[in-house]
Enzyme design. Structure first.
Site, mmCIF file in Angstrom:
data_model
loop_
_atom_site.group_PDB
_atom_site.id
_atom_site.type_symbol
_atom_site.label_atom_id
_atom_site.label_comp_id
_atom_site.label_asym_id
_atom_site.label_seq_id
_atom_site.Cartn_x
_atom_site.Cartn_y
_atom_site.Cartn_z
ATOM 1 N N ASP A 171 2.350 10.478 13.895
ATOM 2 C CA ASP A 171 2.455 8.225 13.682
ATOM 3 C C ASP A 171 3.912 8.310 13.291
ATOM 4 O O ASP A 171 4.499 9.702 13.006
ATOM 5 C CB ASP A 171 2.166 7.701 12.795
ATOM 6 C CG ASP A 171 1.719 8.338 11.025
ATOM 7 O OD1 ASP A 171 2.439 9.380 11.077
ATOM 8 O OD2 ASP A 171 1.801 7.319 10.057
ATOM 9 N N SER A 193 6.208 4.072 8.553
ATOM 10 C CA SER A 193 5.067 4.718 9.522
ATOM 11 C C SER A 193 4.984 3.962 10.403
ATOM 12 O O SER A 193 5.670 4.394 11.652
ATOM 13 C CB SER A 193 3.721 4.487 8.122
ATOM 14 O OG SER A 193 3.059 5.334 8.402
ATOM 15 N N HIS A 194 3.669 3.620 10.258
ATOM 16 C CA HIS A 194 3.519 3.216 11.955
ATOM 17 C C HIS A 194 3.073 2.133 12.495
ATOM 18 O O HIS A 194 2.953 1.583 13.364
ATOM 19 C CB HIS A 194 1.457 2.689 11.928
ATOM 20 C CG HIS A 194 0.938 2.042 10.916
ATOM 21 N ND1 HIS A 194 0.885 2.599 9.290
ATOM 22 C CD2 HIS A 194 0.509 1.196 10.608
ATOM 23 C CE1 HIS A 194 0.446 1.616 9.201
ATOM 24 N NE2 HIS A 194 0.096 0.541 9.397
ATOM 25 N N ASP A 235 6.240 8.134 10.787
ATOM 26 C CA ASP A 235 6.608 9.117 9.498
ATOM 27 C C ASP A 235 5.567 10.413 9.371
ATOM 28 O O ASP A 235 6.162 11.602 8.609
ATOM 29 C CB ASP A 235 6.697 8.573 8.523
ATOM 30 C CG ASP A 235 5.192 8.424 7.970
ATOM 31 O OD1 ASP A 235 4.494 8.396 8.752
ATOM 32 O OD2 ASP A 235 5.258 7.815 6.688
ATOM 33 N N THR A 261 0.585 -1.600 -0.198
ATOM 34 C CA THR A 261 0.180 -0.238 -0.096
ATOM 35 C C THR A 261 1.064 1.439 -0.343
ATOM 36 O O THR A 261 0.339 1.861 -0.375
ATOM 37 C CB THR A 261 -1.239 0.193 0.996
ATOM 38 O OG1 THR A 261 -1.365 -1.635 1.689
ATOM 39 C CG2 THR A 261 -1.688 1.306 1.151
ATOM 40 N N ARG A 292 -8.937 -6.456 7.540
ATOM 41 C CA ARG A 292 -9.618 -5.514 8.127
ATOM 42 C C ARG A 292 -10.579 -5.357 7.902
ATOM 43 O O ARG A 292 -10.991 -5.264 6.262
ATOM 44 C CB ARG A 292 -8.693 -3.755 7.354
ATOM 45 C CG ARG A 292 -7.481 -3.453 8.198
ATOM 46 C CD ARG A 292 -7.082 -2.172 7.456
ATOM 47 N NE ARG A 292 -5.513 -2.199 7.638
ATOM 48 C CZ ARG A 292 -4.744 -2.390 8.139
ATOM 49 N NH1 ARG A 292 -5.397 -2.655 9.466
ATOM 50 N NH2 ARG A 292 -3.119 -2.404 8.195
ATOM 51 N N ASP A 301 2.736 11.202 8.596
ATOM 52 C CA ASP A 301 1.882 11.475 7.598
ATOM 53 C C ASP A 301 -0.086 10.996 8.499
ATOM 54 O O ASP A 301 -0.608 11.677 8.112
ATOM 55 C CB ASP A 301 1.621 11.000 6.017
ATOM 56 C CG ASP A 301 1.547 9.693 6.260
ATOM 57 O OD1 ASP A 301 1.980 9.367 7.568
ATOM 58 O OD2 ASP A 301 2.511 9.174 5.419
ATOM 59 N N ARG A 302 0.026 10.744 9.813
ATOM 60 C CA ARG A 302 -0.904 10.566 9.737
ATOM 61 C C ARG A 302 -1.433 11.864 11.146
ATOM 62 O O ARG A 302 -0.639 11.932 12.055
ATOM 63 C CB ARG A 302 -1.052 9.121 10.450
ATOM 64 C CG ARG A 302 -1.502 8.336 9.604
ATOM 65 C CD ARG A 302 -1.424 6.472 10.424
ATOM 66 N NE ARG A 302 -1.389 5.432 9.723
ATOM 67 C CZ ARG A 302 -1.961 4.046 9.122
ATOM 68 N NH1 ARG A 302 -2.766 3.781 10.034
ATOM 69 N NH2 ARG A 302 -1.467 3.864 8.672
ATOM 70 N N LYS A 317 -1.144 12.478 2.420
ATOM 71 C CA LYS A 317 -1.116 13.244 4.016
ATOM 72 C C LYS A 317 -0.569 13.805 5.015
ATOM 73 O O LYS A 317 1.002 13.688 4.814
ATOM 74 C CB LYS A 317 -1.680 11.718 4.329
ATOM 75 C CG LYS A 317 -0.627 10.925 5.000
ATOM 76 C CD LYS A 317 -1.702 9.526 5.504
ATOM 77 C CE LYS A 317 -1.375 8.471 5.836
ATOM 78 N NZ LYS A 317 -0.438 7.520 4.705
ATOM 79 N N THR A 333 -6.881 2.655 -1.048
ATOM 80 C CA THR A 333 -6.820 2.604 0.236
ATOM 81 C C THR A 333 -5.107 3.593 -0.608
ATOM 82 O O THR A 333 -4.900 2.220 -1.122
ATOM 83 C CB THR A 333 -6.751 1.469 1.120
ATOM 84 O OG1 THR A 333 -7.928 1.009 1.486
ATOM 85 C CG2 THR A 333 -5.535 1.620 2.140
HETATM 86 C C1 VG1 Z 1 -2.183 1.171 5.403
HETATM 87 C C2 VG1 Z 1 -3.931 2.132 5.779
HETATM 88 C C3 VG1 Z 1 -4.072 2.770 4.516
HETATM 89 C C4 VG1 Z 1 -3.152 3.333 4.083
HETATM 90 C C5 VG1 Z 1 -1.744 2.951 4.668
HETATM 91 C C6 VG1 Z 1 -0.397 3.733 4.492
HETATM 92 O O1 VG1 Z 1 -2.198 0.667 4.402
HETATM 93 O O2 VG1 Z 1 -5.095 1.552 6.018
HETATM 94 O O3 VG1 Z 1 -5.122 3.706 4.639
HETATM 95 O O4 VG1 Z 1 -2.591 4.981 3.200
HETATM 96 O O5 VG1 Z 1 -1.571 1.980 5.568
HETATM 97 O O6 VG1 Z 1 -0.034 4.540 5.697
HETATM 98 P P1 VG1 Z 1 -3.352 -1.331 4.740
HETATM 99 O O7 VG1 Z 1 -2.986 -1.526 3.438
HETATM 100 O O8 VG1 Z 1 -2.362 -1.938 5.816
HETATM 101 O O9 VG1 Z 1 -4.630 -1.338 5.175
HETATM 102 V V1 VG1 Z 1 1.106 5.105 6.599
HETATM 103 O O10 VG1 Z 1 0.551 5.800 7.817
HETATM 104 O O11 VG1 Z 1 1.401 3.438 7.206
HETATM 105 O O12 VG1 Z 1 2.543 5.368 5.185
HETATM 106 CO CO CO Z 2 2.292 6.984 7.963
#
Ligand code: VG1
Ligand code: CO
Length: 542
Positions: A276, A112-113, A278, A17, A495, A280-281, A375, A343
């Site tokens: 989060d 990221s998260h 990085d 993603t 999810r 962006d959240r 974001k 997504t």
């Molecule tokens: C998740 C979220 C999605 C977001 C992605 C990257 O993806 O659901 O909405 O864009 O993380 O966010 P997934 O495929 O695990 O549902 V970040 O802040 O982790 O770059």
């Molecule tokens: Co992020």
């Protein structure tokens, strides 16, 4: 000197993603990171002599990875490589800097998260010259290249000092170490009325921002405390740590529990937010209220004009498919366009570039605008502060007002983490087959109106993204969505997104899990979750 190093492909370098995410030890294998970075450059054309922005969220392996990325970029012919001091630069700041410099692109080192540390996750993402995540056409080309790669090029220059601002020459490239906050802060000043927010804090308004020991700490200290006058100590966990203090840098009620509990307690400040890994959240809370990301997007869209950057209104609002329809109602009332995309932020890029949408959002705590192509957590907090500075009512009343005007989309997401890959695949396959037989069926008071496997036709370039999640839609507007995560690194994550609309005249103050109980039970039954995965309950509820 530039060395050409022979290498063998790794079979598992498929971006998900949001970039390639793997466990740190996977990335530490000799050649693993090198192969992926070289594959990115092999998939691009025309970057000779141009600029590349490199940022990272400070997680374990970030500092080593920055050196490798810069040396491969220099060896491949980039002319200028701009890096945040200490290897730190948030995803939104990278996006902003790419655009500001007219850079060819950027590389973001982040998962990221996802948790960090020696046994945690690492990640790499490529962003294009518009500042946003590479579209699928590019990520697919990169993946194809990783399966063919035979060699990578790297400079044998010694490691450079990433903690000192200034310039270093490597091969024919100039490495530039910059303050990661400066340009981002300038951009924020063009969008928001800093004086108005300063006046809000000067009036005694209190806030807590939890940076979760991730990348937003330096930004939050500089912006909220130093520029806007929030009391010292308003920003907590503001020093980026390689393991994020051992926690998930994920701003949700489960992983930012301290903040969540504080905001719902008697000791709460006026406003709370977290971001989060990085940056962006964002998670938004007022005293006594947690604002769902879907509601936050709708509320920001409805109130956008209070900020100078959006004084002329919005062209449109885009949301990811699993995000609640709350923002659609705002768009309809404002008479502006609204879009539903798969997504992942990469799907918003074309809409933003074409001027069709101004705000975008995802239920996963992501909100942003056309100021960049990612974001932006700090941006969302600044827009909330702008609204509170303008309206001078508590955040909880902003939310309740909104529900009284537009109705409320009760919304929850249930995640089942680390389930067996095969079981997850089988579950989705069975749902895919059920979509043809479900319409017309009733389950208690719930009657299925339609069901499909979401497919997106990009209105700008005509590209099609299929198999983006199973939607089961009920009469009256309730909905259950199922999809598998594309960011996890262990097993599969299922999810479930569950939503019910209550009109302005209805009961707007119910408990979310209780009011959605029949849909939640049905969502488990329809997918046979317990039978297929052995799980009785989700791992995370947001
Ligand atoms: C998740 C979220 C999605 C977001 C992605 C990257 O993806 O659901 O909405 O864009 O993380 O966010 P997934 O495929 O695990 O549902 V970040 O802040 O982790 O770059
Ligand atoms: Co992020």
């Amino acid at each position: 000197m530039i060395r050409t190093v022979a290498t063998k492909p790794f079979p598992d370098q498929k971006p998900g993603t949001s970039g390639l995410r793997k466990k740190v030890p996977v990335f530490q294998q000799p050649g693993y990171l090198e192969n992926f970075i070289q594959s990115i450059f092999d998939s691009l054309e025309g970057f000779a002599g141009k600029a590349l922005v490199v940022g990272g969220d400070g997680r374990y392996f970030n500092r080593e990875a920055i050196q490798i990325v810069a040396k491969i970029a220099a060896a491949n012919g980039f002319g200028r490589i701009v890096i945040g001091k200490g290897g730190i630069m948030s995803t939104p700041a990278v996006s902003a800097l790419i655009r500001h410099l007219g850079a060819f692109g950027g590389i973001i080192l982040s998962a990221s998260h996802n948790p960090g540390g020696p046994d945690g996750d690492f990640g790499v993402k490529y962003n294009i010259s518009a500042g946003g995540p590479a579209p699928e056409s590019i990520t697919e080309a990169i993946f194809a290249r990783t399966k063919q790669i035979e060699a990578y090029k790297i400079s044998d220059a010694p490691d450079f000092d990433i903690d000192r601002l200034g310039l270093v020459e490597i091969e024919n490239a100039t490495i530039e170490i910059v303050d990661p906050v400066t340009q981002y802060l300038e951009l924020m000043k063009t969008l928001f009325d800093f004086a108005a927010i300063r006046a809000l804090f000067a009036s005694g308004f209190t806030m807590r921002f939890d940076a979760l020991h991730a990348v937003t700490g330096p930004y939050a200290h500089a912006i909220f405390e130093n520029e806007l006058g929030a009391a010292a100590g308003s920003v907590v966990n503001g020093t980026p740590l390689p393991d994020f203090g051992g926690h998930h840098p994920d701003p949700n009620p489960t992983y930012a529990k301290d903040l969540y509990d504080l905001m719902l307690s008697a000791a709460a400040p006026d406003f709370g937010a977290a971001s989060d890994g990085d940056g962006d959240r964002n998670m938004i809370l007022g005293r006594g209220i947690y604002v769902t990301p879907s509601d936050s997007l709708a509320i920001l869209a409805a109130n956008a004009r209070v900020a100078p950057g959006y004084a002329n209104g919005l062209a449109g609002v885009a949301r990811s498919m699993p995000t609640s329809a709350a923002s659609d109602r705002v768009a309809e009332k404002l008479g502006i366009r609204h879009y539903e995309t798969p997504t992942g932020w990469k799907f918003f890029g074309n809409l933003l570039d074409a001027g069709l949408a101004t705000f975008c959002g995802e239920e996963s705590f992501g909100t942003g605008s056309n100021h960049i192509r990612e974001k932006d957590g700090i941006w969302a907090v600044l827009l909330w502060l702008s609204i509170l500075a303008n309206r001078r009512i508590p955040a909880i009343d902003v939310v309740r007002d909104h529900w009284r005007s537009y109705g409320r989309n009760y919304y929850t997401r249930h995640d089942y983490d680390e389930i067996d890959l095969k079981a997850a695949g089988g579950l989705m396959e069975a749902l895919g087959e059920a979509i043809t037989t479900l319409p017309g069926k009733s389950f208690g008071a719930l009657k299925v109106e339609a069901a499909d496997d979401f497919e997106y036709h990009d209105p700008v370039d005509g590209s099609i993204a299929d198999h983006q999640g199973i939607r089961v839609m009920f009469e009256g507007g309730s909905r259950i969505v199922y999809r598998l995560s594309g960011t996890g690194t262990v097993g599969a994550t299922l999810r479930l997104y569950i939503e019910r609309y209550e009109p302005p005249t209805g009961d707007l103050e119910e408990d979310t899990q209780a009011t959605l109980a029949d849909l939640i039970a049905l969502s488990r039954e329809l997918a046979g979750i317990e039978a297929r995965t052995g799980r009785k309950a989700p791992s995370v509820i947001t």
